[in-house]
Design a protein around this motif. Structure first.
Motif, short mmCIF file in Angstrom:
data_model
loop_
_atom_site.label_atom_id
_atom_site.label_comp_id
_atom_site.label_asym_id
_atom_site.label_seq_id
_atom_site.Cartn_x
_atom_site.Cartn_y
_atom_site.Cartn_z
N ARG A 11 81.87 105.07 14.85
CA ARG A 11 83.08 105.02 14.02
C ARG A 11 84.30 105.54 14.77
O ARG A 11 85.42 105.13 14.49
N THR A 12 84.08 106.47 15.66
CA THR A 12 85.20 107.02 16.45
C THR A 12 84.87 106.84 17.93
O THR A 12 84.44 107.76 18.61
N PRO A 13 85.03 105.63 18.46
CA PRO A 13 84.64 105.35 19.85
C PRO A 13 85.48 106.17 20.83
O PRO A 13 86.68 106.38 20.63
N ALA A 14 84.82 106.60 21.90
CA ALA A 14 85.49 107.39 22.92
C ALA A 14 85.40 106.77 24.30
O ALA A 14 86.24 107.01 25.16
N THR A 15 84.39 105.96 24.54
CA THR A 15 84.19 105.36 25.86
C THR A 15 84.54 103.88 25.82
O THR A 15 84.69 103.28 24.74
N ALA A 16 84.63 103.28 27.01
CA ALA A 16 84.91 101.84 27.07
C ALA A 16 83.80 101.06 26.38
O ALA A 16 84.08 100.12 25.62
N ASP A 17 82.54 101.41 26.64
CA ASP A 17 81.44 100.72 25.99
C ASP A 17 81.53 100.82 24.47
O ASP A 17 81.30 99.85 23.75
N ALA A 18 81.85 102.01 24.00
CA ALA A 18 81.92 102.23 22.55
C ALA A 18 83.04 101.40 21.93
O ALA A 18 82.88 100.82 20.85
N HIS A 19 84.20 101.36 22.58
CA HIS A 19 85.31 100.55 22.06
C HIS A 19 84.93 99.07 22.05
O HIS A 19 85.25 98.34 21.09
N LEU A 20 84.25 98.61 23.09
CA LEU A 20 83.86 97.21 23.15
C LEU A 20 82.89 96.88 22.01
O LEU A 20 83.06 95.88 21.30
N ALA A 21 81.88 97.72 21.82
CA ALA A 21 80.89 97.48 20.77
C ALA A 21 81.51 97.59 19.38
O ALA A 21 81.06 96.92 18.44
N ALA A 22 82.55 98.42 19.25
CA ALA A 22 83.19 98.61 17.95
C ALA A 22 84.23 97.52 17.65
O ALA A 22 84.90 97.59 16.61
N GLY A 23 84.39 96.55 18.55
CA GLY A 23 85.30 95.45 18.28
C GLY A 23 86.73 95.70 18.72
O GLY A 23 87.66 95.10 18.16
N ASP A 24 86.94 96.56 19.73
CA ASP A 24 88.27 96.84 20.25
C ASP A 24 88.30 96.51 21.73
O ASP A 24 88.31 97.40 22.59
N PRO A 25 88.28 95.22 22.10
CA PRO A 25 88.21 94.86 23.51
C PRO A 25 89.46 95.25 24.30
O PRO A 25 89.38 95.46 25.51
N ARG A 26 90.62 95.35 23.65
CA ARG A 26 91.84 95.69 24.38
C ARG A 26 91.77 97.11 24.95
O ARG A 26 92.05 97.32 26.13
N THR A 27 91.39 98.07 24.11
CA THR A 27 91.23 99.44 24.62
C THR A 27 90.11 99.50 25.64
O THR A 27 90.22 100.19 26.67
N ALA A 28 89.02 98.80 25.37
CA ALA A 28 87.90 98.79 26.31
C ALA A 28 88.33 98.25 27.66
O ALA A 28 87.98 98.82 28.70
#
Length: 589
Positions: A508-525
């Motif tokens: 729910r609160t992604p901190a890593t690139a992998d976490a952002h990608l899996a959470a549906g935030d490819p831009r931050t990833a």
């Protein structure tokens, strides 16, 4: 595959073969495999006795194989069911196959393994176990390993504290087993007495073989032939660990319930033995720790399992490993493919390239796993969304492997029929609807593993690399991807996949690139991956994530992750070069 058993030959009804080919199997089909394994076991035992008769010196003066078998035959006449259970046990299956491999020179010998006479002499421990089960007396010499005697399916007698290999006299009278070690014993030849047939638990000299409460399934921590390679010493579980395994097994049985005949459904009573795996795997392990397990075709229904995190994980692993047992038994009856041993194929559950026989086993095991998670979608104990993700992921991955086998393996007619059965099951599952978000995460997870596998295992040929470099330098269109023929690197390295679990449960609160990608935030990833690539531009995990994020953001880049080794061929050393190389490759494809 027609019906009946005729003229000494086992013949399987076609409907049972097709049930197994679907990934499942009725109780009748599995019972047929058990009968076939019994026939094979007796043939192997006969072969073993013939070899020992030809080479009596192998037994090291313990006695003759013929005498031992006569004592076993007498026990079988007195108590046929008890001796049948012994001879058909996983413990005897593993010993028989191991010793035959040693006698034929095909076993992998190790410097610290037992001498051949000690392995062969285990026949007399089997003989003694048969006499105990039948309530008959006996006088035999037996091999002693590190001061102990293993009696298969019964337990382990601790004689003294000596190390290495020796012998002892075993005198069985009225249920009392008197064991007297020979010269070199630290006990000075003192006799100890145990009562293996009483079913009592541990004592100062005796540890009883465990079964799970209310079942015939062994929890085997004692038998020397319980693992896949060389014999091992007993590693008895303490009471807390044994209770923990009992709890996990009870939970797993509740998850599986009164199963039917479909893929992923397991009748718990068909599992013969679980061996707690306490060692280090010799082969690359699957990506998910819960699946750290193994099976041998020498012992139907037996499985090694590292302690899983809960009963659900144990249930999944039992399904997985029993699939291997069914396929191993089926392969003893029907050759399904001709395997040249070339380890060149992608297996979505492995970090390393596999040969076609390994692919076949994986496809069958994971058809069962896919069905297991499909059934769990209606089970609140399994978290339905979690189950749906794993069902969605495994159906994609397993169908890909079945397609590889159908198009690239050298199949027999039976093998073609078998794989079409698996394909029909998986195709039916692929038509089943899942929530859009779950299905998308499953697709992304499948692609994530595949792209990283390719980055770690494949490269362009020298010729293609030169063509790509020249075309890029001169501003020409890239060579067509349709002509791409990658090659394997010579020494692939082991790796783990931390990204797939994140797709299954996005933070729910992604901190890593992998976490952002899996959470549906490819831009931050993408931004985080880009920064990481400045320090290590060729890291396969980071580069794979970068490509996945880029493909999500740019419609023209969606095909690049399918052949990421073409990007590696251009050897970009900075994120800026990586962007330019990606834009060039995707512009013309």
């Amino acid at each position: 595959m027609a019906s009946s058993q005729h003229g000494g030959h086992l013949r399987m009804p076609g409907r049972w073969f097709d049930q197994l080919a679907s990934g499942g199997g009725s109780s009748e089909a599995v019972a047929f495999l058990v009968r076939a394994e019994r026939t094979r076991r007796l043939m192997l035992l006969g072969e073993l006795l013939d070899r020992l008769d030809e080479r009596p010196e192998v037994l090291g003066g313990l006695g003759s194989a013929g005498t031992a078998w006569q004592l076993i035959a007498e026990a079988a006449e007195a108590e046929p069911e008890a001796v049948e259970e012994l001879l058909m046990s996983p413990q005897i299956g593993c010993w028989t196959a191991h010793l035959l491999r040693r006698l034929h020179g095909t076993a992998e010998e190790t410097a610290d393994g037992p001498p051949l006479w000690a392995d062969a002499g285990h026949l007399f421990a089997i003989c003694l176990a048969a006499r105990i089960r039948a309530g008959l007396d006996a006088d035999v010499l037996v091999p002693v390993r590190n001061g102990g005697l293993a009696l298969p399916t019964l337990g382990h007698a601790g004689i003294d504290g000596s190390r290495g290999y020796g012998t002892a006299t075993a005198r069985l009278r009225g249920g009392d087993l008197h064991l007297t070690p020979h010269a070199g014993s630290r006990s000075g030849g003192r006799t100890i007495t145990v009562r293996p047939g009483d079913g009592v638990g541990s004592s100062s000299h005796w540890r009883r073989a465990r079964t799970f409460a209310g079942t015939p399934t062994w929890l085997d921590d004692l038998d020397p032939y319980r693992e896949l390679g060389e014999p091992v010493l007993p590693q008895p579980l303490d009471s807390a660990a044994a209770e923990d395994w009992q709890r996990l097994f009870t939970e797993a049985a509740a998850v599986l319930g009164p199963s039917g005949t479909g893929p992923g459904q397991l009748r718990v009573e068909e599992v013969r033995r679980i061996v707690p795996w306490t060692g280090t795997p010799s082969a690359p392990a699957p990506d998910e720790p819960a699946m750290l397990s193994a099976t041998t075709s020498d012992a139907f229904g037996s499985m090694l399992i590292a302690r899983p995190e809960d009963g659900l994980a144990l249930a999944e692993t039992m399904v997985h490993e029993f699939q291997h047992s069914k396929l191993g038994a089926l392969l003893h009856l029907f050759p399904l493919l001709h395997d040249d041993g070339a380890e060149i194929h992608y297996a979505p559950w492995r970090p390393d390239p596999r040969h076609t026989a390994g692919l076949l086993h994986g496809a069958y095991a994971f058809t069962g796993v896919t069905g297991f998670w499909r059934d769990r979608m209606a089970d609140e104990r399994a978290a339905p969304e979690h189950a749906a993700f794993h069902f969605g992921l495994r159906r994609l991955q397993t169908r890909l492997v079945v397609r590889t086998l159908l198009t690239r393996a050298r199949l027999t007619d039976a093998g073609t029929r078998f794989l079409h059965g698996l394909a029909a099951t998986l195709d039916g599952w692929l038509r089943e609807r899942l929530p859009a978000d779950v299905a998308a995460r499953a697709r992304d997870a499948a692609l994530s593993h595949r792209i990283e596998w390719r980055l770690r295992n494949l490269r362009c040929t020298d010729g293609e690399r030169a063509l790509l470099a020249t075309a890029c330098h001169e501003g020409l269109a890239p060579p067509p991807a349709s002509a791409h023929q990658p090659v394997l690197i010579r020494e692939p390295t082991h790796w783990t996949d931390p990204r797939t679990p994140l797709y299954g449960a996005p933070p729910r609160t992604p901190a890593t690139a992998d976490a952002h990608l899996a959470a549906g935030d490819p831009r931050t990833a993408l931004a985080l991956y880009t920064e990481a690539l400045r320090d290590c531009p060729s890291d396969p995990h980071t580069l794979g994530g970068w490509l996945l994020a880029r493909a999500r953001l740019s419609p023209t880049a969606h095909r690049l992750p399918l052949r990421p080794e073409r990007l590696l061929a251009l050897a970009p050393t900075t994120p800026e070069e990586l962007h330019r190389a990606t834009a060039w490759l995707t512009a013309g494809n």
